[in-house]
Design a protein around this motif. Structure first.
Motif, PDB file in Angstrom:
ATOM      1  N   MET A   1      35.031  44.388  30.269  1.00  0.00           N
ATOM      2  CA  MET A   1      36.435  44.197  29.915  1.00  0.00           C
ATOM      3  C   MET A   1      37.257  43.798  31.125  1.00  0.00           C
ATOM      4  O   MET A   1      38.184  42.997  31.026  1.00  0.00           O
ATOM      5  CB  MET A   1      36.993  45.480  29.287  1.00  0.00           C
ATOM      6  CG  MET A   1      36.717  45.547  27.809  1.00  0.00           C
ATOM      7  SD  MET A   1      37.064  47.136  27.072  1.00  0.00           S
ATOM      8  CE  MET A   1      38.748  47.358  27.458  1.00  0.00           C
ATOM      9  N   CYS A   2      36.944  44.351  32.292  1.00  0.00           N
ATOM     10  CA  CYS A   2      37.677  43.982  33.506  1.00  0.00           C
ATOM     11  C   CYS A   2      37.462  42.513  33.829  1.00  0.00           C
ATOM     12  O   CYS A   2      38.407  41.809  34.215  1.00  0.00           O
ATOM     13  CB  CYS A   2      37.213  44.825  34.695  1.00  0.00           C
ATOM     14  SG  CYS A   2      37.959  46.434  34.747  1.00  0.00           S
ATOM     15  N   VAL A   3      36.225  42.054  33.681  1.00  0.00           N
ATOM     16  CA  VAL A   3      35.955  40.653  33.979  1.00  0.00           C
ATOM     17  C   VAL A   3      36.724  39.755  33.005  1.00  0.00           C
ATOM     18  O   VAL A   3      37.354  38.765  33.398  1.00  0.00           O
ATOM     19  CB  VAL A   3      34.440  40.381  33.908  1.00  0.00           C
ATOM     20  CG1 VAL A   3      34.153  38.913  34.022  1.00  0.00           C
ATOM     21  CG2 VAL A   3      33.726  41.129  35.008  1.00  0.00           C
ATOM     22  N   VAL A   4      36.721  40.145  31.714  1.00  0.00           N
ATOM     23  CA  VAL A   4      37.451  39.362  30.710  1.00  0.00           C
ATOM     24  C   VAL A   4      38.936  39.364  31.038  1.00  0.00           C
ATOM     25  O   VAL A   4      39.620  38.320  30.966  1.00  0.00           O
ATOM     26  CB  VAL A   4      37.179  39.949  29.315  1.00  0.00           C
ATOM     27  CG1 VAL A   4      38.170  39.423  28.305  1.00  0.00           C
ATOM     28  CG2 VAL A   4      35.771  39.626  28.873  1.00  0.00           C
ATOM     29  N   MET A   5      39.461  40.527  31.428  1.00  0.00           N
ATOM     30  CA  MET A   5      40.884  40.616  31.753  1.00  0.00           C
ATOM     31  C   MET A   5      41.232  39.741  32.942  1.00  0.00           C
ATOM     32  O   MET A   5      42.312  39.148  32.979  1.00  0.00           O
ATOM     33  CB  MET A   5      41.272  42.068  32.087  1.00  0.00           C
ATOM     34  CG  MET A   5      41.608  42.915  30.911  1.00  0.00           C
ATOM     35  SD  MET A   5      42.776  42.175  29.806  1.00  0.00           S
ATOM     36  CE  MET A   5      44.217  42.109  30.821  1.00  0.00           C
ATOM     37  N   SER A   6      40.331  39.680  33.923  1.00  0.00           N
ATOM     38  CA  SER A   6      40.663  38.863  35.087  1.00  0.00           C
ATOM     39  C   SER A   6      40.724  37.390  34.685  1.00  0.00           C
ATOM     40  O   SER A   6      41.574  36.640  35.172  1.00  0.00           O
ATOM     41  CB  SER A   6      39.665  39.093  36.214  1.00  0.00           C
ATOM     42  OG  SER A   6      38.463  38.449  35.956  1.00  0.00           O
ATOM     43  N   VAL A   7      39.844  36.984  33.759  1.00  0.00           N
ATOM     44  CA  VAL A   7      39.898  35.603  33.282  1.00  0.00           C
ATOM     45  C   VAL A   7      41.200  35.354  32.518  1.00  0.00           C
ATOM     46  O   VAL A   7      41.887  34.340  32.713  1.00  0.00           O
ATOM     47  CB  VAL A   7      38.664  35.302  32.403  1.00  0.00           C
ATOM     48  CG1 VAL A   7      38.818  33.970  31.703  1.00  0.00           C
ATOM     49  CG2 VAL A   7      37.407  35.326  33.239  1.00  0.00           C
ATOM     50  N   VAL A   8      41.575  36.320  31.668  1.00  0.00           N
ATOM     51  CA  VAL A   8      42.829  36.191  30.901  1.00  0.00           C
ATOM     52  C   VAL A   8      44.018  36.079  31.845  1.00  0.00           C
ATOM     53  O   VAL A   8      44.910  35.243  31.669  1.00  0.00           O
ATOM     54  CB  VAL A   8      42.975  37.404  29.949  1.00  0.00           C
ATOM     55  CG1 VAL A   8      44.382  37.509  29.430  1.00  0.00           C
ATOM     56  CG2 VAL A   8      41.995  37.295  28.806  1.00  0.00           C
TER      57      VAL A   8
ATOM     58  N   SER B   1      50.754  40.530  43.402  1.00  0.00           N
ATOM     59  CA  SER B   1      50.589  39.077  43.406  1.00  0.00           C
ATOM     60  C   SER B   1      49.231  38.693  42.847  1.00  0.00           C
ATOM     61  O   SER B   1      48.298  39.479  42.822  1.00  0.00           O
ATOM     62  CB  SER B   1      50.727  38.547  44.828  1.00  0.00           C
ATOM     63  OG  SER B   1      49.700  39.095  45.610  1.00  0.00           O
ATOM     64  N   ALA B   2      49.148  37.445  42.427  1.00  0.00           N
ATOM     65  CA  ALA B   2      47.917  36.987  41.785  1.00  0.00           C
ATOM     66  C   ALA B   2      46.736  37.041  42.742  1.00  0.00           C
ATOM     67  O   ALA B   2      45.607  37.290  42.335  1.00  0.00           O
ATOM     68  CB  ALA B   2      48.112  35.569  41.264  1.00  0.00           C
ATOM     69  N   GLY B   3      47.005  36.811  44.015  1.00  0.00           N
ATOM     70  CA  GLY B   3      45.909  36.788  44.971  1.00  0.00           C
ATOM     71  C   GLY B   3      45.226  38.123  45.155  1.00  0.00           C
ATOM     72  O   GLY B   3      44.108  38.181  45.651  1.00  0.00           O
ATOM     73  N   VAL B   4      45.911  39.189  44.761  1.00  0.00           N
ATOM     74  CA  VAL B   4      45.320  40.524  44.905  1.00  0.00           C
ATOM     75  C   VAL B   4      44.761  41.006  43.576  1.00  0.00           C
ATOM     76  O   VAL B   4      43.654  41.533  43.503  1.00  0.00           O
ATOM     77  CB  VAL B   4      46.386  41.518  45.421  1.00  0.00           C
ATOM     78  CG1 VAL B   4      45.893  42.934  45.312  1.00  0.00           C
ATOM     79  CG2 VAL B   4      46.744  41.190  46.846  1.00  0.00           C
ATOM     80  N   VAL B   5      45.530  40.784  42.510  1.00  0.00           N
ATOM     81  CA  VAL B   5      45.176  41.416  41.238  1.00  0.00           C
ATOM     82  C   VAL B   5      43.951  40.768  40.620  1.00  0.00           C
ATOM     83  O   VAL B   5      43.014  41.447  40.201  1.00  0.00           O
ATOM     84  CB  VAL B   5      46.374  41.337  40.275  1.00  0.00           C
ATOM     85  CG1 VAL B   5      45.984  41.807  38.908  1.00  0.00           C
ATOM     86  CG2 VAL B   5      47.505  42.192  40.803  1.00  0.00           C
ATOM     87  N   ILE B   6      43.935  39.441  40.578  1.00  0.00           N
ATOM     88  CA  ILE B   6      42.837  38.779  39.847  1.00  0.00           C
ATOM     89  C   ILE B   6      41.489  38.982  40.545  1.00  0.00           C
ATOM     90  O   ILE B   6      40.524  39.412  39.902  1.00  0.00           O
ATOM     91  CB  ILE B   6      43.171  37.287  39.628  1.00  0.00           C
ATOM     92  CG1 ILE B   6      44.401  37.191  38.735  1.00  0.00           C
ATOM     93  CG2 ILE B   6      42.011  36.569  39.012  1.00  0.00           C
ATOM     94  CD1 ILE B   6      44.859  35.793  38.466  1.00  0.00           C
ATOM     95  N   PRO B   7      41.381  38.725  41.856  1.00  0.00           N
ATOM     96  CA  PRO B   7      40.087  39.033  42.487  1.00  0.00           C
ATOM     97  C   PRO B   7      39.757  40.520  42.433  1.00  0.00           C
ATOM     98  O   PRO B   7      38.596  40.895  42.320  1.00  0.00           O
ATOM     99  CB  PRO B   7      40.272  38.579  43.933  1.00  0.00           C
ATOM    100  CG  PRO B   7      41.408  37.649  43.914  1.00  0.00           C
ATOM    101  CD  PRO B   7      42.291  38.083  42.815  1.00  0.00           C
ATOM    102  N   GLY B   8      40.794  41.360  42.501  1.00  0.00           N
ATOM    103  CA  GLY B   8      40.554  42.804  42.428  1.00  0.00           C
ATOM    104  C   GLY B   8      39.896  43.192  41.121  1.00  0.00           C
ATOM    105  O   GLY B   8      38.917  43.943  41.093  1.00  0.00           O
TER     106      GLY B   8
END
Lengths: 257, 340
Positions: free
Chosen positions: B319-326, B32-39
């Motif tokens: 790259m992880c930070v960019v991916m989380s924004v994407v 879910s978005a609540g786990v993946v994006i902050p992760g």
């Protein structure tokens, strides 16, 4: 392993379509699997290679020797494979937990046992190839663990990101059903209409009740004593209808009074 | 009549436990978005932090590398590369600008040297190296062609032992025109487990008696029991230089620890000044286009200088930070459709 029960499949036959259309095992998915394996293999070799090619241990001694390099790669591989299984398992029972964490624990236990001094003294000819002491000497370096951390996350994170994006942009029917089930706590069948034909047979409906709670109901032989299978939702519905009729009747009588 | 049939069926009824009917309590994770994006954001920030730490540590390590192969005519060791020179000595002069913080580690490095080749790697007799004298008379056939010479068995046999590095170094600091020897410490340069467990000398006093009727390796100038006659705990198979060489490297360009500089006036490191390195040039590398060099280095908690790990962590973190924004944008745009 899907979390969707057979009961849900009965009411949503569309959930069978991915299997019928061969969506999970066709040439495209095989090709994607090969590409992912190639990517993982390159990462698993070249990241440790680049990180170790010109460095030494904390105390200045050798770290980039053949056996340390091998142990490093093995550890990364075991962790990546187990993490992939972690991502692919949707339904975690106690057995899944035991085997996944157990296999990682067994790997480390076996590595340290095979590299221990005691086993080397008992079987020197067998264990010399292996590396007495290598496990301890290489895995106690923070540098080694940082390399393992980087390699494993670099293998896993793209998979997680791609899966998330595909679930959001083009969800498969199973993704939708999972999300639906997560949002609704009760079993969906209760709020639906009953099946078109009523079953008249006296055989038990055991085969249709695969979700928790219905097994006991079925095996307690309640259904076998009645002429027609009385289903709880019908009973509830008839109660509701009766209640409506009573209230309507009262209302009518009161207005007429 | 149906009741009798059903009574028979009850005997064959499958068991109704949670395990057999697949009703075990289960955890059903969902991406879910609540786990993946902050992760992803957390992992990205953690990686950037680790990368910065690694880069700073790596930049604080001092390294000085000197190539002494002698292929160019201007190199001091050029005359040693002439054919068939034995016991050639060359001197390398260099200077250090600032204090080289101690403890300083002194390595020799080789390039284009494949210690990881399979045939080379198995070419040793492990039983000899554990001190089993019965294998002194009959070395293992893995050691071919370094198994016997002149009809006598070679101890220690094999290509790895035969190709042991035999350049020696002496470091002098030039103070007021005079050369002052910098003391080297050769204790504990190999792994503790190699020295104490994996390699053993045969149980003979004097050690020479164990080697009767055997030959030294072809390339060596001294037999194994004369590797260090001044110190019995550094002689024979447990000689530190021998152990360092036998721990074969994984990659073709490697460096191995030779000595440490930790004693006397040089406890805090090598002070700034002029130095002269005297090399006994014995080891031939030009025939396979390899190079030889020496490296002075100090170490830190992450080992030697290695910028790759720091840079890799920084890149992956960003790259992880960019991916989380994407992923946040994707989630906001393609919000999961609310349908049955």
């Amino acid at each position: 392993i899907d979390c969707i029960s057979h009961f849900t499949f009965f009411y949503y036959p569309k959930l069978y379509t991915p299997g019928q259309r061969n969506m999970y095992f066709n040439r495209t998915s095989f090709l994607l699997c090969i590409m992912q394996s190639c990517y993982n293999s390159l990462i698993l070799f070249f990241i440790p290679y680049a990180a170790l090619h010109d460095t030494v241990r904390q105390d200045g001694r050798e770290i980039a020797d053949y056996q340390s390099f091998a142990i490093l790669l093995q550890t990364c591989l075991i962790i990546v494979v187990n993490a992939q299984i972690f991502l692919d398992t949707w339904y975690w029972t106690g057995i899944n937990h035991f085997f996944l964490w157990g296999s990682m624990a067994a790997y480390f236990a076996l590595t340290f046992t095979m590299n221990s001094n005691g086993l080397f003294f008992i079987f020197p000819t067998m264990f010399h190839v292996f590396v007495s002491g290598t496990g301890r000497n290489s895995l106690n370096q923070p540098n080694t663990w940082l390399i393992i951390f980087l390699t494993c996350l670099l293998c896993i994170l793209p998979i997680v990101a791609l899966r998330f994006i595909f679930i959001q942009t083009s969800p498969t029917i199973n993704d939708k059903a999972r999300k639906y089930k997560m949002r609704r706590d009760e079993i969906p069948a209760i709020s639906l209409r009953p099946p078109a034909t009523r079953r008249v047979s006296k055989r038990s409906s055991y085969a249709f009740s695969h979700s928790q709670g219905y097994g006991d109901l079925v095996t307690s032989q309640k259904f076998l004593d009645k002429k027609t299978p009385r289903r709880p939702l019908l009973f509830v519905k008839s109660l509701c209808k009766l209640a409506h009729m009573i209230i309507f009747g009262f209302f009518v009588t009161f207005t007429q009074l | 009549m149906t009741t009798m049939k059903e009574e028979g069926n009850y005997a064959n009824r499958p068991s109704n436990t949670a395990f057999t009917q697949q009703r075990l309590p289960a955890w059903q994770p969902m991406l879910s978005a609540g786990v993946v994006i902050p992760g992803f954001l957390l992992i990205g920030l953690a990686f950037i932090g680790i990368g910065v730490g690694l880069l700073i540590t790596s930049r604080s390590i001092q390294v000085l590398e000197l190539d002494y192969t002698g292929t160019e005519t201007s190199s001091p060791c050029y005359q040693c590369t002439m054919s068939n020179q034995s016991n050639c000595v060359c001197k390398l002069s260099f200077s250090i600008g600032t204090l080289f913080k101690g403890p300083v580690f002194f390595y020799y490095g080789l390039t284009n040297y494949f210690q990881n080749q399979r045939k080379y790697g198995v070419s040793k007799d492990f039983n000899q190296l554990i001190g089993d004298v019965s294998y002194f008379k009959s070395p293992s056939s893995d050691c071919q062609p370094y198994q016997r010479v002149n009809g006598k068995p070679i101890v220690p046999c094999g290509a790895i032992a035969n190709s042991m590095f035999n350049d020696t170094f002496k470091l002098y600091q030039i103070i007021n025109g005079k050369e002052e020897l910098v003391p080297f410490d050769g204790k504990g340069i190999a792994w503790w487990t190699d020295y104490n467990i994996k390699y053993r000398n045969p149980d003979y006093t004097p050690l020479k008696n164990a080697f009767n009727d055997t030959e030294k390796p072809v390339f060596w100038t001294k037999p194994a029991y004369e590797l260090d006659t001044s110190d019995a705990s550094n002689n024979g198979f447990i000689n530190q230089d021998f152990l360092v060489w036998m721990r074969r490297a994984a990659l073709p360009n490697f460096r191995k620890l030779y000595r440490r500089i930790t004693e006397g006036n040089y406890k805090d490191g090598l002070p700034a000044g002029n130095y002269s390195l005297e090399i006994s040039y014995n080891y031939p590398v030009i025939s396979f286009e390899g190079t030889k060099k020496v490296t002075f280095s100090n170490v830190s908690w992450m080992g030697g200088q290695n910028e790759f790990l720091g840079i890799a962590y920084l890149v992956i973190g960003s790259m992880c930070v960019v991916m989380s924004v994407v992923m946040l944008i994707v989630y906001a745009k393609f919000r999961f459709p609310e349908e049955d």
